[in-house]
Design an enzyme around this catalytic site. Structure first.
Site, PDB file in Angstrom:
ATOM      1  CD1 TRP A   9      54.219  74.891  26.537  1.00  0.00           C
ATOM      2  CD2 TRP A   9      53.091  76.739  25.971  1.00  0.00           C
ATOM      3  NE1 TRP A   9      55.080  75.704  25.830  1.00  0.00           N
ATOM      4  CE2 TRP A   9      54.412  76.849  25.474  1.00  0.00           C
ATOM      5  CE3 TRP A   9      52.197  77.790  25.731  1.00  0.00           C
ATOM      6  CZ2 TRP A   9      54.863  77.959  24.754  1.00  0.00           C
ATOM      7  CZ3 TRP A   9      52.642  78.889  25.014  1.00  0.00           C
ATOM      8  CH2 TRP A   9      53.958  78.966  24.538  1.00  0.00           C
ATOM      9  CB  CYS A  53      52.561  75.716  15.509  1.00  0.00           C
ATOM     10  SG  CYS A  53      50.889  75.301  15.009  1.00  0.00           S
ATOM     11  CD  GLU A  95      58.312  77.875  16.607  1.00  0.00           C
ATOM     12  OE1 GLU A  95      58.980  77.149  17.355  1.00  0.00           O
ATOM     13  OE2 GLU A  95      57.148  77.604  16.273  1.00  0.00           O
ATOM     14  N   GLY A 113      54.708  69.749  19.258  1.00  0.00           N
ATOM     15  CA  GLY A 113      55.605  70.514  20.125  1.00  0.00           C
ATOM     16  C   GLY A 113      56.754  71.071  19.326  1.00  0.00           C
ATOM     17  CD  GLU A 166      51.084  68.076  12.577  1.00  0.00           C
ATOM     18  OE1 GLU A 166      51.218  69.257  12.223  1.00  0.00           O
ATOM     19  OE2 GLU A 166      50.896  67.144  11.773  1.00  0.00           O
TER      20      GLU A 166
HETATM   21  P1  NAD Z   1      57.936  71.182  23.689  1.00  0.00           P
HETATM   22  O1  NAD Z   1      58.518  70.391  22.570  1.00  0.00           O
HETATM   23  O2  NAD Z   1      58.852  71.749  24.691  1.00  0.00           O
HETATM   24  O3  NAD Z   1      56.901  70.285  24.510  1.00  0.00           O
HETATM   25  C1  NAD Z   1      55.814  69.635  23.886  1.00  0.00           C
HETATM   26  C2  NAD Z   1      55.456  68.408  24.690  1.00  0.00           C
HETATM   27  O4  NAD Z   1      56.517  67.463  24.576  1.00  0.00           O
HETATM   28  C3  NAD Z   1      55.284  68.662  26.189  1.00  0.00           C
HETATM   29  O5  NAD Z   1      54.242  67.868  26.661  1.00  0.00           O
HETATM   30  C4  NAD Z   1      56.616  68.221  26.746  1.00  0.00           C
HETATM   31  O6  NAD Z   1      56.552  67.830  28.095  1.00  0.00           O
HETATM   32  C5  NAD Z   1      56.939  67.043  25.849  1.00  0.00           C
HETATM   33  N1  NAD Z   1      58.360  66.685  25.750  1.00  0.00           N
HETATM   34  C6  NAD Z   1      59.425  67.491  25.853  1.00  0.00           C
HETATM   35  N2  NAD Z   1      60.565  66.764  25.727  1.00  0.00           N
HETATM   36  C7  NAD Z   1      60.188  65.488  25.509  1.00  0.00           C
HETATM   37  C8  NAD Z   1      60.898  64.270  25.303  1.00  0.00           C
HETATM   38  N3  NAD Z   1      62.233  64.204  25.317  1.00  0.00           N
HETATM   39  N4  NAD Z   1      60.187  63.147  25.113  1.00  0.00           N
HETATM   40  C9  NAD Z   1      58.849  63.162  25.098  1.00  0.00           C
HETATM   41  N5  NAD Z   1      58.126  64.284  25.326  1.00  0.00           N
HETATM   42  C10 NAD Z   1      58.790  65.431  25.515  1.00  0.00           C
HETATM   43  O7  NAD Z   1      57.050  72.307  23.020  1.00  0.00           O
HETATM   44  P2  NAD Z   1      56.229  73.440  23.781  1.00  0.00           P
HETATM   45  O8  NAD Z   1      57.182  74.483  24.249  1.00  0.00           O
HETATM   46  O9  NAD Z   1      55.276  72.848  24.735  1.00  0.00           O
HETATM   47  O10 NAD Z   1      55.347  74.038  22.567  1.00  0.00           O
HETATM   48  C11 NAD Z   1      55.812  74.999  21.690  1.00  0.00           C
HETATM   49  C12 NAD Z   1      56.276  74.392  20.390  1.00  0.00           C
HETATM   50  O11 NAD Z   1      55.255  73.574  19.839  1.00  0.00           O
HETATM   51  C13 NAD Z   1      56.565  75.429  19.335  1.00  0.00           C
HETATM   52  O12 NAD Z   1      57.752  75.083  18.663  1.00  0.00           O
HETATM   53  C14 NAD Z   1      55.373  75.328  18.406  1.00  0.00           C
HETATM   54  O13 NAD Z   1      55.612  75.777  17.093  1.00  0.00           O
HETATM   55  C15 NAD Z   1      55.079  73.886  18.459  1.00  0.00           C
HETATM   56  N6  NAD Z   1      53.713  73.615  18.040  1.00  0.00           N
HETATM   57  C16 NAD Z   1      53.496  72.985  16.851  1.00  0.00           C
HETATM   58  C17 NAD Z   1      52.195  72.776  16.400  1.00  0.00           C
HETATM   59  C18 NAD Z   1      51.893  72.129  15.072  1.00  0.00           C
HETATM   60  O14 NAD Z   1      50.754  71.773  14.828  1.00  0.00           O
HETATM   61  N7  NAD Z   1      52.876  71.973  14.199  1.00  0.00           N
HETATM   62  C19 NAD Z   1      51.123  73.199  17.199  1.00  0.00           C
HETATM   63  C20 NAD Z   1      51.391  73.846  18.408  1.00  0.00           C
HETATM   64  C21 NAD Z   1      52.683  74.031  18.820  1.00  0.00           C
END
Ligand code: NAD
Length: 489
Positions: A147, A280, A381, A223, A245
């Site tokens: 998000w 991130c 984090e 995520g 990522e």
């Molecule tokens: P999240 O992992 O909770 O969710 C990310 C996405 O994955 C959402 O669409 C969610 O619905 C989905 N998801 C969750 N559980 C799942 C499962 N079991 N199977 C499939 N999909 C699933 O992360 P968030 O809270 O939305 O975002 C924050 C995190 O993302 C932070 O840790 C941040 O560092 C990371 N992030 C990384 C990058 C990068 O480029 N490395 C960029 C942005 C954010």
């Protein structure tokens, strides 16, 4: 209805169960509703993408370039309204929403440059025969995004996936699905039906079904590390490739050779607090040479104190709220834990609208000193507007502290001596180490990006994405077959 995130499969919009999406700056305000696609809809979306895949893969370079030109134009439509919608559902200040949103047209446009190279074949003829090396699209690509930068991060994967000849199913985050889904509907309308499909929903049902679908040939997941782990498990069932990522805990090292001036302090402050620290590769811990420590902490705290926290649509706000009450409570708990364990915690900044403060998930920026490497705030984090600052005596110690983390996304080294900073950078375990910079945009579509350790697998951006999203195929004729080792005769 206007803001709602709806399922799109094979060019058709499908209605079903929904959930409300709230404004993090006014938590009682519903910005729109989002679909909750179940496993059956995910299956239909993947099948639509699989049906569309051969036709899309067969397009000529010229036709695919033209299609993505039209897609890029659609990504730019209604820009101001969409940017405002993004701030309303996500919380960040308007200029940041504009940067996020601009990712769609920009990345689609830039990905057109890759198409000719993707189609190119290397042909080698020698006395052994003919060897043709080419790339095939993987097929159906699942794109699962968070998000914090929903549009830009989605198109980081979508644009090269389409350029490489794949078809795509996108699952936006349940916390900020509205703007991304609107952009996806507009872009998909310019492409053949089924090339781009959208299944808004949660992680446990929608994301899980998508990552584990046997017709998906690559999952591009952005995520948290926990989510990445679950995606990998689901994808393992069909031996599906994953690009992950994930989270980061980026260190910044301010060396003895650095000059502590406004430029350095402002750059670091902005890297820490942009999007309220929910990036991130935001700087999440700073190590400063002991000779600069007291001065740096003072200057950094003064710069942090200039930040005004409020509704992202209010031009007086420099940062917005956190995404949810749970996120705010988590970060608040980390701050409380540091204070209880003897750290020096300074609450800084100001409230743009003190009267409306309790309506949103707001948190003032905090600077924390007298804290140890072992504390939870340093190890986690934190993903919020709070920064621990620690002193070091030798560069070896600083590099060891930087590497003392399960994460390895990015890092930065600050020094007036560039050459020396690059030397120190080589010792840091991270996918990207910046020198005298550390911010969104410093890594762009021309620079491979991704993490080591638990920050992820694979590299994205430009050609690096193409390598993730295509399979190398060899076509071989051997004229020397008779001389090759064969089965014993
Ligand atoms: P999240 O992992 O909770 O969710 C990310 C996405 O994955 C959402 O669409 C969610 O619905 C989905 N998801 C969750 N559980 C799942 C499962 N079991 N199977 C499939 N999909 C699933 O992360 P968030 O809270 O939305 O975002 C924050 C995190 O993302 C932070 O840790 C941040 O560092 C990371 N992030 C990384 C990058 C990068 O480029 N490395 C960029 C942005 C954010």
């Amino acid at each position: 209805m206007g803001n709602d995130a709806r399922v799109l499969i094979g060019g058709r919009t499908i209605d079903g169960p929904t959930h409300p999406v709230y404004n993090p700056a006014r938590a009682d305000e519903i910005v729109g509703r989002s679909a909750l696609a179940d496993a059956e809809l995910v299956d239909r979306a993947v099948r639509a993408a699989a049906d569309a895949a051969p036709g899309w893969a067969a397009l000529s370079v010229t036709d695919r370039r033209a299609a993505l030109k039209g897609a890029a134009a659609a990504g730019l439509e209604d820009f101001e309204n969409r940017a405002r919608l993004l701030t309303a559902e996500q919380g960040k200040v308007l200029w940041e929403s504009m940067v996020d949103l601009a990712g769609a047209p920009y990345l689609l446009h830039e990905s057109r440059r890759l198409i000719e190279r993707v189609a190119g074949e290397e042909v080698a003829d020698d006395e052994r025969g003919r060897f043709i090396r080419r790339r095939r699209p993987v097929g159906v690509v699942a794109v699962i995004v968070p998000w914090n930068y929903p549009v830009l991060l989605a198109f980081n994967a979508i644009a090269p996936a389409l350029a490489a000849g794949n078809t795509v199913v996108v699952k936006p985050s349940e916390l900020a699905p509205l703007t991304l889904t609107a952009v996806l509907h507009a872009v998909a309308a310019t492409l053949p039906d089924g090339v781009l499909n959208v299944v808004p929903g949660d992680g446990a049902v929608t994301g899980h079904a998508l990552a584990g679908h046997p017709l998906v040939r690559r999952v591009m997941f952005t995520g948290g590390t926990a989510g990445g782990r679950m995606v990998m498990r689901a994808a393992a069932e069909s031996i599906t490739g994953v690009g992950l990522e994930l989270g980061g805990n980026d260190p910044a090292l301010v060396l003895e050779s650095a000059v502590i001036d406004d430029e350095l302090v402002t750059a670091l402050r902005n890297s820490v607090f942009t999007c309220s620290g929910q990036v991130c590769f935001a700087v999440k811990r700073i190590y400063v040479h002991r000779s600069h420590f007291a001065r740096f902490v003072e200057a950094f705290s003064d710069a942090t104190d200039e930040l005004a926290v409020g509704d992202g649509l209010d031009p007086a706000s420099s940062i917005g709220p956190l995404i949810s009450a749970a996120a705010r409570d988590r970060v608040t708990e980390l701050i409380r834990d540091s204070a209880e364990n003897g750290a020096n915690v300074r609450e800084l900044g100001s409230k743009v609208d003190p009267g409306g403060w309790d309506r949103g998930h707001f948190l003032l920026p905090h600077v924390v000193t007298a804290i140890t490497q072992q504390s939870r705030l340093v190890a986690a984090e934190q993903f919020g507007p709070v920064l621990p600052i620690m002193a070091f005596d030798t560069e070896d110690e600083a590099v060891a502290l930087a590497n003392d983390s399960e994460y390895g996304l990015a890092a930065s080294v600050w020094s007036r001596d560039d050459g020396h900073a690059f030397e120190v950078a080589r010792g840091i375990e991270a996918g990207t180490v910046f020198v005298n910079v550390h911010q969104a945009g410093a890594s762009d579509h021309t620079t491979p990006f991704g993490g080591v350790k638990q920050s992820g697998i694979g590299r994205i951006n430009g050609w690096a994405s193409i390598e993730e999203l295509t399979e190398t195929q060899m076509l071989i004729r051997r004229d020397d077959a008779a001389t090759l080792p064969g089965p014993p005769g």
